[in-house]
Enzyme design. Structure first.
Site, PDB file in Angstrom:
ATOM      1  N   HIS A 307       3.830  -3.426   1.984  1.00 55.49           N
ATOM      2  CA  HIS A 307       3.746  -2.185   2.758  1.00 55.49           C
ATOM      3  C   HIS A 307       2.864  -2.436   3.966  1.00 55.49           C
ATOM      4  CE1 HIS A 307       3.194   2.045   3.751  1.00 55.49           C
ATOM      5  NE2 HIS A 307       4.288   2.249   3.036  1.00 55.49           N
ATOM      6  N   ASP A 364       9.365   2.446  -3.460  1.00 54.40           N
ATOM      7  CA  ASP A 364      10.781   2.214  -3.749  1.00 54.40           C
ATOM      8  C   ASP A 364      11.005   1.343  -4.975  1.00 54.40           C
ATOM      9  OD1 ASP A 364      11.858   3.634  -1.551  1.00 54.40           O
ATOM     10  OD2 ASP A 364      11.160   2.050  -0.236  1.00 54.40           O
TER      11      ASP A 364
HETATM   12  N1  ACO Z   1       8.655 -10.430  -0.145  1.00 57.00           N
HETATM   13  C1  ACO Z   1       8.147 -11.607   0.299  1.00 57.00           C
HETATM   14  N2  ACO Z   1       7.257 -11.735   1.303  1.00 57.00           N
HETATM   15  C2  ACO Z   1       6.850 -10.610   1.902  1.00 57.00           C
HETATM   16  C3  ACO Z   1       7.308  -9.351   1.506  1.00 57.00           C
HETATM   17  C4  ACO Z   1       8.252  -9.269   0.456  1.00 57.00           C
HETATM   18  N3  ACO Z   1       8.726  -8.097   0.040  1.00 57.00           N
HETATM   19  N4  ACO Z   1       6.746  -8.399   2.294  1.00 57.00           N
HETATM   20  C5  ACO Z   1       5.937  -9.055   3.141  1.00 57.00           C
HETATM   21  N5  ACO Z   1       5.998 -10.393   2.915  1.00 57.00           N
HETATM   22  C6  ACO Z   1       5.232 -11.428   3.597  1.00 57.00           C
HETATM   23  C7  ACO Z   1       5.649 -11.597   5.046  1.00 57.00           C
HETATM   24  O1  ACO Z   1       6.715 -12.531   5.164  1.00 57.00           O
HETATM   25  C8  ACO Z   1       4.367 -12.098   5.661  1.00 57.00           C
HETATM   26  O2  ACO Z   1       4.207 -13.446   5.318  1.00 57.00           O
HETATM   27  P1  ACO Z   1       3.443 -14.470   6.339  1.00 57.00           P
HETATM   28  O3  ACO Z   1       2.078 -13.915   6.551  1.00 57.00           O
HETATM   29  O4  ACO Z   1       3.462 -15.778   5.639  1.00 57.00           O
HETATM   30  O5  ACO Z   1       4.265 -14.473   7.589  1.00 57.00           O
HETATM   31  C9  ACO Z   1       3.288 -11.321   4.912  1.00 57.00           C
HETATM   32  O6  ACO Z   1       3.874 -10.989   3.646  1.00 57.00           O
HETATM   33  C10 ACO Z   1       2.823 -10.055   5.586  1.00 57.00           C
HETATM   34  O7  ACO Z   1       3.903  -9.178   5.729  1.00 57.00           O
HETATM   35  P2  ACO Z   1       4.217  -8.424   7.066  1.00 57.00           P
HETATM   36  O8  ACO Z   1       5.402  -9.091   7.692  1.00 57.00           O
HETATM   37  O9  ACO Z   1       3.007  -8.285   7.923  1.00 57.00           O
HETATM   38  O10 ACO Z   1       4.607  -7.003   6.534  1.00 57.00           O
HETATM   39  P3  ACO Z   1       5.063  -5.791   7.437  1.00 57.00           P
HETATM   40  O11 ACO Z   1       3.964  -4.803   7.432  1.00 57.00           O
HETATM   41  O12 ACO Z   1       5.541  -6.237   8.756  1.00 57.00           O
HETATM   42  O13 ACO Z   1       6.323  -5.247   6.626  1.00 57.00           O
HETATM   43  C11 ACO Z   1       7.531  -4.294   4.842  1.00 57.00           C
HETATM   44  C12 ACO Z   1       6.206  -4.333   5.607  1.00 57.00           C
HETATM   45  C13 ACO Z   1       8.684  -4.060   5.828  1.00 57.00           C
HETATM   46  C14 ACO Z   1       7.494  -3.155   3.866  1.00 57.00           C
HETATM   47  C15 ACO Z   1       7.706  -5.650   4.113  1.00 57.00           C
HETATM   48  O14 ACO Z   1       6.678  -5.816   3.174  1.00 57.00           O
HETATM   49  C16 ACO Z   1       9.056  -5.744   3.432  1.00 57.00           C
HETATM   50  O15 ACO Z   1      10.038  -6.133   4.063  1.00 57.00           O
HETATM   51  N6  ACO Z   1       9.149  -5.376   2.101  1.00 57.00           N
HETATM   52  C17 ACO Z   1      10.409  -5.383   1.407  1.00 57.00           C
HETATM   53  C18 ACO Z   1      11.244  -4.155   1.778  1.00 57.00           C
HETATM   54  C19 ACO Z   1      10.662  -2.883   1.211  1.00 57.00           C
HETATM   55  O16 ACO Z   1      10.343  -2.800   0.038  1.00 57.00           O
HETATM   56  N7  ACO Z   1      10.581  -1.862   2.061  1.00 57.00           N
HETATM   57  C20 ACO Z   1      10.102  -0.528   1.660  1.00 57.00           C
HETATM   58  C21 ACO Z   1       8.758  -0.248   2.240  1.00 57.00           C
HETATM   59  S1  ACO Z   1       8.135   1.328   1.717  1.00 57.00           S
HETATM   60  C22 ACO Z   1       9.005   2.452   2.589  1.00 57.00           C
HETATM   61  O17 ACO Z   1       9.431   2.223   3.677  1.00 57.00           O
HETATM   62  C23 ACO Z   1       9.286   3.713   2.007  1.00 57.00           C
END
Ligand code: ACO
Length: 428
Positions: A307, A364
């Site tokens: 998140h 979710d």
């Molecule tokens: N699985 C694996 N790796 C992940 C995940 C994941 N679900 N989420 C984040 N990461 C990693 C990123 O690749 C990044 O890695 P790095 O530092 O090596 O590059 C690190 O964790 C930090 O993540 P960010 O990219 O900074 O996260 P951001 O805030 O941009 O994105 C998001 C948040 C979109 C929710 C992301 O975590 C994601 O795609 N999750 C899966 C989809 C999801 O569950 N979405 C629902 C969110 S809640 C809502 O909207 C109601």
């Protein structure tokens, strides 16, 4: 304004006002940055950028706090109805019994769709995704209620529009499901509660009325309450950006539906179930999927994890998980996907990659299992999220107008070609 922040560029100091919110969040107000320094800031994804001052919802990602208008989500989830929460989010205070009764009556009054609007449903192919239908039809509502095109942020016109929208979104959602499953439209029953009426429109048949059990009604109510607002997320920001051009409320929330649809946002609730099913059916160990999620050479992510704001736990996820247990127990159901989800959660919470990046289950992760338990079809999960988020979208649209917000218009740093001369086609 209490303190000043100083920025030094090329040896010259510039001072900017700082502002502290009611929960001690601080910001540096850089509205004069470009005019004074010639520079802009760069913040793709807006992780460090505040776009507004808001008094609707407070989130503390480090402490796992979520409050609507100051009320903790745990208390609202336990004790409040969705309509009550919608009123709170929209008008800032909990309704009195009389205010709530009037609000409910107004929502019930606006439940039926205009007959001509109903006809539009038959024009969609059976395979049409309900989110596409929802977005299109919300925009269409304004064609049949032209008065809503000229609605402002307060007064009887606004109150009527709010009731109309909260009511129509529910009917449109249910009708899109009926059309997709080849069943005739089931009209609303004004005597039913908000949640029961939705379930009736989804599942009743002319000769067999669907009557929601208290467990099912409560579960749906909780789902909607947990989704009612979440400050400046992707879809709410979209509603604000569209609304900032003074586009009408219906166009603005219709855009919000599109933004919500994506799997990184609201679409994650359906994506989680697909992921859990794939894990279960593949027979491969969980570690295989963890390795894929950690491998930066592909785009695979564990859906329902991570998140932008919550870096410790998502309080909605805790409530959702607890409720999943209660509902499955009360309905005497077992869901094999719950076991997969629990194992996945356990393994990720011990895995360095996820721990170092503060990746925890978000709202979710367990919500799909809850919706499955109460019989909601997979293609409707994100639509239900949209119904729940409607009060938050409307409240943010309203606040934008009340604050007379400037039109949203970010800047960029251009990295393309510098000026060059056009070459006529025959010489290329
Ligand atoms: N699985 C694996 N790796 C992940 C995940 C994941 N679900 N989420 C984040 N990461 C990693 C990123 O690749 C990044 O890695 P790095 O530092 O090596 O590059 C690190 O964790 C930090 O993540 P960010 O990219 O900074 O996260 P951001 O805030 O941009 O994105 C998001 C948040 C979109 C929710 C992301 O975590 C994601 O795609 N999750 C899966 C989809 C999801 O569950 N979405 C629902 C969110 S809640 C809502 O909207 C109601």
């Amino acid at each position: 304004m209490t303190e000043k922040a100083t920025l030094t560029i090329d040896g010259r100091n510039y001072e900017f006002d700082m502002f502290t919110g009611s929960e001690n969040e601080t910001c540096i107000d850089i509205q004069k940055l470009r005019s004074e320094t010639g520079c802009i800031t760069m913040d793709p994804g807006y992780g460090n950028t505040g776009s507004c001052y808001s008094s609707i919802t407070f989130v503390d990602g480090a402490k796992g706090i979520l409050r609507y208008r100051g009320y903790p989500i745990e208390q609202l989830a336990e004790q409040a109805s969705f309509v009550e929460v919608a009123y709170l989010i929209l008008y800032g205070e909990l309704p009195t019994p009389k205010q709530l009764a009037l609000f409910r009556a107004s929502i019930a009054e606006h439940a039926p769709l205009h007959t001509s609007l109903e006809h539009h449903f038959s024009g969609f192919p059976k395979s049409a995704p309900p989110m596409a239908i929802l977005s299109a039809m919300l925009n269409l509502v304004s064609c049949f209620h032209s008065e809503v095109l000229d609605v402002h942020s307060e007064g009887p016109g606004f109150d009527k529009t709010v009731a109309l929208l909260l009511s129509k979104v529910r009917a449109i959602a249910a009708f899109s499901y009926r059309m997709a499953s080849g069943r005739p439209i089931m009209h609303p029953n004004p005597n039913l509660s908000y949640c029961s009426n939705f379930l009736h429109m989804m599942f009743s048949d002319p000769y067999r009325e669907y009557i929601a059990t208290p467990v099912v009604e409560r579960a749906l109510n909780l789902f909607l309450v947990l989704h009612a607002d979440h400050e400046q997320n992707c879809s709410t920001s979209t509603v604000r950006v569209v609304g900032s051009s003074r586009a009408n409320l219906f166009s603005s929330v219709s855009a919000g539906v599109c933004a919500l649809w994506g799997p990184l946002h609201g679409g994650a609730n359906a994506a989680v179930i697909k992921m859990l099913e794939e894990i279960k059916d593949s027979g491969k160990p969980i570690s295989h999927y963890l390795d894929m999620a950690k491998d930066k050479s592909n785009d695979y992510k564990l859906m329902g994890f991570g998140h932008r704001v919550y870096k410790n736990f998502d309080p909605r996820s805790l409530i959702m998980k607890k409720t999943v247990y209660e509902v499955l127990d009360e309905l005497q159901q077992e869901d094999p996907l719950l076991q997969v989800a629990l194992e996945l959660e356990e393994k990720t919470l011990k895995d360095d990659y996820f721990v170092e990046r503060n990746l925890y289950p978000n709202v979710d992760f367990y919500s799909g299992i809850l919706l499955r338990a109460i019989g909601i079809p997979l293609n409707m999960y994100t639509v239900l999220f949209a119904i729940g988020r409607m009060p938050g979208w409307i409240a943010n649209w309203r606040e934008l107008l009340e604050h007379n917000h400037r039109i949203s218009r970010p800047r960029q740093v251009y990295t393309g070609q510098t000026v060059r001369q056009f070459v006529p086609l025959r010489e290329r």
